[in-house]
Design a protein around this motif. Structure first.
Motif, PDB file in Angstrom:
ATOM      1  N   THR A 142       0.812  -1.188   0.000  1.00 40.22           N
ATOM      2  CA  THR A 142       0.000   0.000   0.000  1.00 40.22           C
ATOM      3  C   THR A 142       0.871   1.275   0.000  1.00 40.22           C
ATOM      4  O   THR A 142       1.799   1.291   0.732  1.00 40.22           O
ATOM      5  N   ARG A 143       0.630   2.452  -0.884  1.00 39.96           N
ATOM      6  CA  ARG A 143       1.361   3.658  -1.318  1.00 39.96           C
ATOM      7  C   ARG A 143       0.498   4.896  -1.030  1.00 39.96           C
ATOM      8  O   ARG A 143      -0.674   4.917  -1.390  1.00 39.96           O
ATOM      9  N   VAL A 144       1.038   5.789  -0.372  1.00 45.08           N
ATOM     10  CA  VAL A 144       0.246   6.990  -0.041  1.00 45.08           C
ATOM     11  C   VAL A 144       0.750   8.196  -0.805  1.00 45.08           C
ATOM     12  O   VAL A 144       1.876   8.639  -0.608  1.00 45.08           O
ATOM     13  N   GLN A 145      -0.101   8.682  -1.708  1.00 47.36           N
ATOM     14  CA  GLN A 145       0.272   9.898  -2.416  1.00 47.36           C
ATOM     15  C   GLN A 145      -0.713  10.973  -2.032  1.00 47.36           C
ATOM     16  O   GLN A 145      -1.893  10.837  -2.303  1.00 47.36           O
ATOM     17  N   LEU A 146      -0.255  11.971  -1.378  1.00 48.27           N
ATOM     18  CA  LEU A 146      -1.206  12.974  -0.920  1.00 48.27           C
ATOM     19  C   LEU A 146      -0.988  14.265  -1.685  1.00 48.27           C
ATOM     20  O   LEU A 146      -0.282  15.151  -1.245  1.00 48.27           O
ATOM     21  N   ASN A 147      -1.575  14.339  -2.869  1.00 49.92           N
ATOM     22  CA  ASN A 147      -1.416  15.551  -3.658  1.00 49.92           C
ATOM     23  C   ASN A 147      -2.681  16.375  -3.652  1.00 49.92           C
ATOM     24  O   ASN A 147      -3.773  15.880  -3.453  1.00 49.92           O
ATOM     25  N   SER A 148      -2.508  17.602  -3.930  1.00 48.99           N
ATOM     26  CA  SER A 148      -3.649  18.479  -4.108  1.00 48.99           C
ATOM     27  C   SER A 148      -4.176  18.245  -5.518  1.00 48.99           C
ATOM     28  O   SER A 148      -3.412  17.865  -6.386  1.00 48.99           O
ATOM     29  N   TYR A 149      -5.388  18.439  -5.770  1.00 53.08           N
ATOM     30  CA  TYR A 149      -5.870  18.204  -7.118  1.00 53.08           C
ATOM     31  C   TYR A 149      -6.887  19.262  -7.525  1.00 53.08           C
ATOM     32  O   TYR A 149      -7.408  19.992  -6.706  1.00 53.08           O
ATOM     33  N   HIS A 150      -7.135  19.299  -8.798  1.00 47.51           N
ATOM     34  CA  HIS A 150      -8.044  20.308  -9.314  1.00 47.51           C
ATOM     35  C   HIS A 150      -9.358  19.677  -9.705  1.00 47.51           C
ATOM     36  O   HIS A 150      -9.477  19.074 -10.752  1.00 47.51           O
ATOM     37  N   ASN A 151     -10.344  19.819  -8.857  1.00 47.86           N
ATOM     38  CA  ASN A 151     -11.649  19.276  -9.191  1.00 47.86           C
ATOM     39  C   ASN A 151     -12.377  20.138 -10.196  1.00 47.86           C
ATOM     40  O   ASN A 151     -13.362  19.719 -10.773  1.00 47.86           O
ATOM     41  N   HIS A 152     -11.875  21.337 -10.399  1.00 48.76           N
ATOM     42  CA  HIS A 152     -12.513  22.226 -11.364  1.00 48.76           C
ATOM     43  C   HIS A 152     -12.488  21.621 -12.754  1.00 48.76           C
ATOM     44  O   HIS A 152     -13.331  21.905 -13.583  1.00 48.76           O
ATOM     45  N   PHE A 153     -11.504  20.761 -12.964  1.00 50.91           N
ATOM     46  CA  PHE A 153     -11.393  20.115 -14.270  1.00 50.91           C
ATOM     47  C   PHE A 153     -12.666  19.357 -14.620  1.00 50.91           C
ATOM     48  O   PHE A 153     -13.177  19.450 -15.741  1.00 50.91           O
ATOM     49  N   TYR A 154     -13.186  18.598 -13.645  1.00 50.07           N
ATOM     50  CA  TYR A 154     -14.381  17.790 -13.915  1.00 50.07           C
ATOM     51  C   TYR A 154     -15.567  18.672 -14.266  1.00 50.07           C
ATOM     52  O   TYR A 154     -16.345  18.373 -15.162  1.00 50.07           O
ATOM     53  N   VAL A 155     -15.682  19.775 -13.518  1.00 50.66           N
ATOM     54  CA  VAL A 155     -16.807  20.669 -13.780  1.00 50.66           C
ATOM     55  C   VAL A 155     -16.712  21.223 -15.193  1.00 50.66           C
ATOM     56  O   VAL A 155     -17.682  21.252 -15.949  1.00 50.66           O
ATOM     57  N   LYS A 156     -15.489  21.633 -15.562  1.00 50.50           N
ATOM     58  CA  LYS A 156     -15.288  22.206 -16.909  1.00 50.50           C
ATOM     59  C   LYS A 156     -15.612  21.181 -17.979  1.00 50.50           C
ATOM     60  O   LYS A 156     -16.277  21.474 -18.962  1.00 50.50           O
ATOM     61  N   TYR A 157     -15.094  19.974 -17.779  1.00 49.27           N
ATOM     62  CA  TYR A 157     -15.298  18.931 -18.778  1.00 49.27           C
ATOM     63  C   TYR A 157     -16.777  18.640 -18.962  1.00 49.27           C
ATOM     64  O   TYR A 157     -17.281  18.587 -20.093  1.00 49.27           O
ATOM     65  N   CYS A 158     -17.493  18.454 -17.853  1.00 50.63           N
ATOM     66  CA  CYS A 158     -18.924  18.145 -17.936  1.00 50.63           C
ATOM     67  C   CYS A 158     -19.689  19.270 -18.613  1.00 50.63           C
ATOM     68  O   CYS A 158     -20.594  19.029 -19.416  1.00 50.63           O
ATOM     69  N   GLU A 159     -19.313  20.511 -18.288  1.00 54.41           N
ATOM     70  CA  GLU A 159     -20.016  21.637 -18.889  1.00 54.41           C
ATOM     71  C   GLU A 159     -19.763  21.704 -20.388  1.00 54.41           C
ATOM     72  O   GLU A 159     -20.662  21.990 -21.168  1.00 54.41           O
ATOM     73  N   GLN A 160     -18.525  21.429 -20.765  1.00 58.81           N
ATOM     74  CA  GLN A 160     -18.177  21.494 -22.183  1.00 58.81           C
ATOM     75  C   GLN A 160     -18.930  20.449 -22.989  1.00 58.81           C
ATOM     76  O   GLN A 160     -19.380  20.709 -24.104  1.00 58.81           O
ATOM     77  N   TYR A 161     -19.054  19.249 -22.416  1.00 60.69           N
ATOM     78  CA  TYR A 161     -19.662  18.160 -23.168  1.00 60.69           C
ATOM     79  C   TYR A 161     -21.167  18.048 -22.996  1.00 60.69           C
ATOM     80  O   TYR A 161     -21.797  17.238 -23.657  1.00 60.69           O
ATOM     81  N   GLN A 162     -21.716  18.832 -22.082  1.00 61.52           N
ATOM     82  CA  GLN A 162     -23.144  18.686 -21.826  1.00 61.52           C
ATOM     83  C   GLN A 162     -24.020  18.823 -23.066  1.00 61.52           C
ATOM     84  O   GLN A 162     -24.930  18.029 -23.267  1.00 61.52           O
ATOM     85  N   PRO A 163     -23.787  19.803 -23.948  1.00 64.20           N
ATOM     86  CA  PRO A 163     -24.650  19.902 -25.129  1.00 64.20           C
ATOM     87  C   PRO A 163     -24.550  18.688 -26.046  1.00 64.20           C
ATOM     88  O   PRO A 163     -25.430  18.464 -26.879  1.00 64.20           O
ATOM     89  N   HIS A 164     -23.484  17.904 -25.868  1.00 65.65           N
ATOM     90  CA  HIS A 164     -23.293  16.757 -26.746  1.00 65.65           C
ATOM     91  C   HIS A 164     -23.830  15.477 -26.138  1.00 65.65           C
ATOM     92  O   HIS A 164     -23.786  14.428 -26.772  1.00 65.65           O
ATOM     93  N   ASP A 165     -24.288  15.592 -24.906  1.00 63.99           N
ATOM     94  CA  ASP A 165     -24.744  14.400 -24.184  1.00 63.99           C
ATOM     95  C   ASP A 165     -26.252  14.248 -24.344  1.00 63.99           C
ATOM     96  O   ASP A 165     -27.012  15.016 -23.767  1.00 63.99           O
ATOM     97  N   PRO A 166     -26.690  13.278 -25.161  1.00 59.37           N
ATOM     98  CA  PRO A 166     -28.120  13.157 -25.429  1.00 59.37           C
ATOM     99  C   PRO A 166     -28.949  12.904 -24.169  1.00 59.37           C
ATOM    100  O   PRO A 166     -30.107  13.287 -24.104  1.00 59.37           O
ATOM    101  N   ILE A 167     -28.335  12.244 -23.171  1.00 56.50           N
ATOM    102  CA  ILE A 167     -29.099  11.975 -21.964  1.00 56.50           C
ATOM    103  C   ILE A 167     -29.265  13.253 -21.141  1.00 56.50           C
ATOM    104  O   ILE A 167     -30.274  13.464 -20.492  1.00 56.50           O
ATOM    105  N   MET A 168     -28.281  14.128 -21.196  1.00 54.08           N
ATOM    106  CA  MET A 168     -28.371  15.377 -20.436  1.00 54.08           C
ATOM    107  C   MET A 168     -29.231  16.407 -21.154  1.00 54.08           C
ATOM    108  O   MET A 168     -30.013  17.117 -20.537  1.00 54.08           O
ATOM    109  N   GLN A 169     -29.051  16.503 -22.471  1.00 55.65           N
ATOM    110  CA  GLN A 169     -29.674  17.627 -23.160  1.00 55.65           C
ATOM    111  C   GLN A 169     -30.426  17.231 -24.413  1.00 55.65           C
ATOM    112  O   GLN A 169     -30.790  18.091 -25.199  1.00 55.65           O
TER     113      GLN A 169
END
Lengths: 451, 413
Positions: free
Chosen positions: A201-228
């Motif tokens: 077992t390996r412990v990597q404790l980095n900070s991360y950018h969750n904003h990426f997920y929000v951006k990605y989902c927003e960008q692809y939302q118009p292309h997602d038939p289930i969402m839009q």
């Protein structure tokens, strides 16, 4: 106690963690203060208390599972293991008979139970129980003396109890066996699939950018038939395959959404066959088309047949890497040296470094310029925005669902050069037959108009 | 409050062998005695007794885990759902079953979409593998495997072949022939050979290579034409139940999940285990990459689904609810990655908001475990296969004036 299986090296592994959770809920349901209302040693399922907010439907569903797994059993119709949302009575099963305590139910126990029933009711076993009894008699015949002895002993012991207790114990035992040995035709709720083993077992404790997920989902939302949703309409909902036709590989003019998507990432552009073609056209104008061709050839090597690797690598070398090659690609000297060295013993990944170099070259240089080019902007301007299909006035007039040619067909006709033309004609006729309904319909409407 | 008028000891020292074990309560000469099941069998048939050893490294690993969590908590990070607070919540999602595919005689175990967005292949416990045009619900091909429990099936990228396997420990590739009279089994190619059941298989970017995972604890990459083993991946300490290929530009990694509660990321070229994640409390049944390839989701028997970020090298979200107590068997993302569809062993499908961590819909309708859930390649629909022998294709119905909100149960049209 939870179900554990001891494996060869003795490491315990908890199976069916759902049972632990169910049992926790069952115990809290029986809490005298917060639990379900009990009445004279019976209980009525009226409202199942929930600490979290769940709907009635979900609560009923969870209750159903409690019954299926034997934690609660019905009193009126013991063989019908379902939870009804009415006044019928149920009783909590004693922990002694909980699945985690007594699972898997052993054959010996079942044999003893059936033997008891046989003795008690003087041979009044139900059909499938009779069959099981006979089968067990054959299978564990060597233990039969013990079985009969135990059955008699247990009956004698139970006679020494109060009548009320005896009845309850009989009900409990019956309920237990209805779950663990369900009659044929009913659902086997304890079926859980093939046996799974365990071992060892390996412990990597980095900070991360969750904003990426929000951006990605927003960008692809118009292309997602289930969402839009999708235009003109979702083929699965309206039975109209216009959406697929408009987005096929060979369509004359692509949709706007599709062309926009090419600007999201270089990978999106390359993953779309049409995008790739457009990009190639652009590169040809820039006199750097060999980069894309080289990249494609490398992909072919990487994902192709192992047997053909040496000849493919050779081709690539001749066309792209050899000094004075017709489509020479510009790789840095270090990578070129390494690649040429590797070519002496060609393997699947020998061109990886060179391919990566060219890929990133295109990505950082040609791709951004393509997005700014007239070619791309022009296409984007001309791209179609489909009209949303108006919902039909008569919803029950279902459109006919037409089949499409199987993807296996395309390559098969290409491959079967040796085979007789007969087969080819047959398959083409099949398509014709399938397409005929459309043609016929068209003519009908045409004739209507002319009238 | 339970009905119990006598005390029964169900675990403790056996009266015969004195070992601490689960006990059976039996009567001998009218006296209740407690024997372990082994001793009962012994007594019942005078067989030979076997010894068993127990070994607990569990205590040590538990204390290490506790220390790990302590360290993690010290780092003050903003969680995914906190970042997602600013974006709008999703409304009610009404999904309708648009196609029900009936034809399997037994539990449906696995399915896969064809790249043409409408065909699917499905496999079941009775050994049948069926290729359907899900749009018309026509069956196009059927193969009978020589084994039962066909747990894995995959459609080739070209659409010209399917791969499947299960308890036969092999993965076989069947080229799809359009000649109705031809027996598909005749052209079968045996590609992969494992030493235990095949749990999952997937073609890489072409028809020429297959990646497999097996109950023998390994994954392997095979060349289809020759059946040659190209690379094997060792590192799991128990059955590997699922794998998924990364949609990355360099296309060189994949993730696998297994009964050792670990999700491992592998480099396909070197065979190295490059990353490992172990936060689940039970078997990981399914793994699936987030559409961008930077993260992946897992569904596990501990009734939770989790999202792991590859760059941050940690778990970033848990999707769970107190009322969900049965394991998740299968997960898949919608096209944008905003929704996570998860099929559970309690016969339902829960749809999660990936960013906010909340559940947006629960779908009933299947009459037994949901074994597989897959979103179609263009994201227009998702297909669920179940132990109730059926497959259902469902799509999101954008209600226009109809109040469908109460009507969450499936309607087939």
């Amino acid at each position: 106690m939870t179900i554990n299986t001891l494996s060869q090296d003795g490491v315990q592994r908890q199976q069916m963690p759902c049972l632990t959770k169910m049992e926790r809920m069952i115990i809290s349901m029986q809490d005298p203060d917060m639990g379900i209302k009990l009445r004279n040693q019976r209980l009525l399922i009226t409202v199942i208390p929930h600490k979290c907010s769940i709907s009635d439907e979900e609560a009923l569903h969870v209750g159903q599972l409690f019954v299926k797994y034997g934690y609660i059993y019905p009193l009126k119709e013991p063989r019908n293991l379902i939870l009804k949302a009415d006044d019928s009575s149920y009783r909590f099963q004693t922990p002694y008979y909980w699945m985690s305590t007594r699972w898997p139910a052993s054959e010996l126990d079942y044999a003893i139970y059936l033997a008891k029933k046989n003795i008690r009711k003087q041979g009044e076993l139900i059909e499938y129980e009779k069959e099981c009894y006979n089968a067990l008699h054959k299978r564990i015949n060597h233990t039969w003396d013990f079985v009969v002895m135990q059955a008699r002993e247990q009956l004698r012991a139970s006679k020494q109890r109060r009548k009320g207790d005896r009845i309850v114990l009989e009900c409990q035992e019956q309920a237990y066996w209805l779950v663990n040995r369900p009659p044929p035709g009913t659902q086997d709720s304890i079926d859980h699939g093939p046996e799974r083993r365990t071992t060892n077992t390996r412990v990597q404790l980095n900070s991360y950018h969750n904003h990426f997920y929000v951006k990605y989902c927003e960008q692809y939302q118009p292309h997602d038939p289930i969402m839009q949703g999708c235009l003109p309409s979702n083929p699965w909902i309206t039975d109209d395959i216009m959406f697929w036709n408009m987005n096929s590989e060979t369509v004359a003019l692509p949709t706007k959404l599709r062309v926009e998507r090419w600007s999201f990432s270089f990978m999106e552009l390359l993953n779309d066959q049409m995008g790739r073609k457009e990009f190639l056209t652009y590169l040809e104008k820039e006199f750097s088309a060999e980069n894309l061709c080289f990249w494609q050839a490398c992909e072919d090597v990487r994902h192709g047949e192992t047997a053909k690797i040496p000849e493919k690598v050779d081709e690539v070398y001749k066309q792209f890497l050899a000094p004075g090659a017709s489509r020479w690609v510009n790789i840095d000297s270090k990578t070129m040296e390494k690649t040429l060295e590797g070519l002496k013993r060609p393997h699947r990944f020998v061109l990886d470094d060179a391919q990566m170099h060219i890929y990133f070259l295109m990505k950082k240089d040609s791709y951004p310029r393509y997005l700014k080019s007239e070619l791309y902007k022009n296409l984007l301007a001309r791209a179609i925005v489909p009209q949303e299909t108006k919902k039909s006035v008569f919803p029950f007039m279902r459109r006919q669902r037409h089949s499409s040619p199987s993807p296996a067909l395309a390559t098969q006709t290409a491959e079967d050069d040796g085979k007789a033309k007969k087969t080819r004609i047959v398959t083409i006729n099949n398509i014709k037959l399938k397409l005929n309904p459309i043609r016929k319909k068209k003519r009908f409407w045409d004739s209507q108009i002319y009238k | 409050m339970c009905d119990q008028t006598f005390l029964a000891i169900t675990f403790g020292p056996c009266d015969n062998c004195s070992q601490n074990k689960p006990l059976m309560n039996i009567y001998l000469k009218n006296e209740p005695i407690n024997y372990c099941s082994l001793c009962v069998e012994l007594m019942a048939c005078q067989g030979l007794a076997k010894g068993e050893t127990t070994n607990t490294l569990k205590a040590e690993s538990e204390s290490l885990k506790a220390k790990l969590e302590e360290e993690r908590a010290k780092l003050h990070d903003v969680e995914l759902h906190q970042v997602a607070e600013k974006i709008d919540a999703l409304g009610q999602f009404v999904m309708k079953t648009r196609r029900t595919l009936k034809g399997h005689g037994n539990k449906v175990l696995c399915m896969d979409w064809c790249r043409d967005k409408r065909r699917i292949v499905s496999s079941s416990q009775d050994g049948k593998v069926i290729v359907w045009d899900a749009y018309t619900t026509n069956k196009e091909h059927a193969v009978t495997m020589p084994c039962t429990w066909v747990m894995a099936c995959a459609y080739a990228p070209s659409g010209c072949a399917v791969a499947c396997g299960g308890l036969d420990n092999k993965c076989s590739v069947y080229p799809l022939s359009l000649d109705k009279n031809e027996n598909l089994a005749a052209k079968k190619k045996s590609v992969a050979m494992h030493t235990n059941y095949l749990s999952s298989c997937s073609f890489t970017n072409s028809d020429m290579q297959i990646l497999t995972s097996s109950g023998d604890g390994t994954c392997a990459l095979w060349d289809v034409e020759s059946g040659q083993l190209l690379q094997s991946f060792h590192g799991h300490s128990a059955d590997v139940l699922s794998l998924d290929l990364a949609p990355s530009e360099t296309g060189n990694t994949f993730v696998s999940g297994g009964c050792d509660k670990k999700a491992n990321v592998w480099d396909m070229r070197s065979g190295q285990n490059v990353q490992s994640f172990e936060t689940h409390e039970s078997d990981i049944n399914n793994v699936k990459y987030y559409p961008s390839g930077d993260a992946f989701a897992t569904g596990s028997d501990d009734a939770t689904c989790r999202l792991y970020d590859l760059r941050a090298d940690r778990e970033v979200a848990i999707y769970s609810k107190d009322s969900i107590i049965f394991g998740a068997s299968s997960v898949d993302f919608s096209l944008s990655g905003r929704l996570l569809f998860a099929g559970y062993n309690d016969y339902t499908i829960n749809v999660w908001d990936v960013l906010k961590g909340t559940r947006v819909a629960i779908l009933f309708g299947h009459e037994n475990r949901v074994s597989t859930v897959r979103v179609s390649p263009d994201g227009t629909a998702f297909c669920s296969g179940s132990w109730d022998n059926t497959l259902r294709v469902s799509a999101y119905l954008r209600s226009s004036g109809e109040s469908e909100l109460r009507n969450i149960l499936y309607n087939t049209v």
